[in-house]
Motif scaffolding. Structure first.
Motif, PDB file in Angstrom:
ATOM      1  N   SER A   4       0.630  -0.855  -0.307  1.00  0.00           N
ATOM      2  CA  SER A   4       0.015   0.086   0.093  1.00  0.00           C
ATOM      3  C   SER A   4       1.162   1.113  -0.445  1.00  0.00           C
ATOM      4  O   SER A   4       1.876   1.200   0.534  1.00  0.00           O
ATOM      5  CB  SER A   4      -1.407  -0.139   1.172  1.00  0.00           C
ATOM      6  N   SER A  27      -7.441  -4.149   7.841  1.00  0.00           N
ATOM      7  CA  SER A  27      -7.165  -2.480   7.274  1.00  0.00           C
ATOM      8  C   SER A  27      -5.606  -2.786   7.730  1.00  0.00           C
ATOM      9  O   SER A  27      -5.103  -2.034   7.495  1.00  0.00           O
ATOM     10  CB  SER A  27      -7.635  -1.491   8.161  1.00  0.00           C
ATOM     11  N   ASP A  28      -4.623  -3.437   8.850  1.00  0.00           N
ATOM     12  CA  ASP A  28      -3.785  -3.327   9.312  1.00  0.00           C
ATOM     13  C   ASP A  28      -2.991  -3.459   8.461  1.00  0.00           C
ATOM     14  O   ASP A  28      -1.859  -3.499   7.742  1.00  0.00           O
ATOM     15  CB  ASP A  28      -3.771  -4.174  10.457  1.00  0.00           C
ATOM     16  N   VAL A  32      -4.791   2.466   7.061  1.00  0.00           N
ATOM     17  CA  VAL A  32      -6.524   3.106   7.618  1.00  0.00           C
ATOM     18  C   VAL A  32      -6.883   3.637   6.000  1.00  0.00           C
ATOM     19  O   VAL A  32      -6.201   4.283   5.424  1.00  0.00           O
ATOM     20  CB  VAL A  32      -6.412   4.193   8.732  1.00  0.00           C
ATOM     21  N   PRO A  33      -7.936   3.748   5.523  1.00  0.00           N
ATOM     22  CA  PRO A  33      -8.617   4.524   4.549  1.00  0.00           C
ATOM     23  C   PRO A  33      -9.069   5.710   4.200  1.00  0.00           C
ATOM     24  O   PRO A  33      -9.138   5.849   5.983  1.00  0.00           O
ATOM     25  CB  PRO A  33     -10.006   3.566   3.673  1.00  0.00           C
ATOM     26  N   LEU A  36     -14.340   5.755   2.940  1.00  0.00           N
ATOM     27  CA  LEU A  36     -14.958   4.692   2.582  1.00  0.00           C
ATOM     28  C   LEU A  36     -16.197   5.007   1.990  1.00  0.00           C
ATOM     29  O   LEU A  36     -16.749   6.208   2.513  1.00  0.00           O
ATOM     30  CB  LEU A  36     -14.820   3.965   4.257  1.00  0.00           C
TER      31      LEU A  36
END
Length: 78
Positions: A4, A27-28, A32-33, A36
């Motif tokens: 990412s 998500s880890d 963190v987005p 959403l």
């Protein structure tokens, strides 16, 4: 391995987590987005998509119960 970084975008269609802990663990890996968007569909559309995805004519009774339960949960979130 999932990489990412800034500027990368992901779309998950029909990717569900059965608990908050599962989502946090997921998500880890991605981070963190920043944004959403939660979308739902009516039960008929969900059933049609399920049949198409699973190349089936009919939905098993246990899966119908899952769809109804998820629809009720999603309706409460709206």
């Amino acid at each position: 391995m999932i990489k990412s970084g800034k500027g990368q975008k992901f779309i998950f269609d029909d990717y569900t987590h059965t608990s908050e802990d599962q989502f946090i663990a997921f998500s880890d890996k991605l981070g963190v987005p920043d944004f959403l968007l939660f979308l739902t569909a009516d039960e008929t559309s969900i059933k049609e998509r399920w049949c198409k995805k699973n190349e089936a004519e009919e939905i098993p009774e246990d899966e119908i119960q899952n769809i109804k339960a998820n629809s009720a949960t999603n309706a409460a979130k709206r």
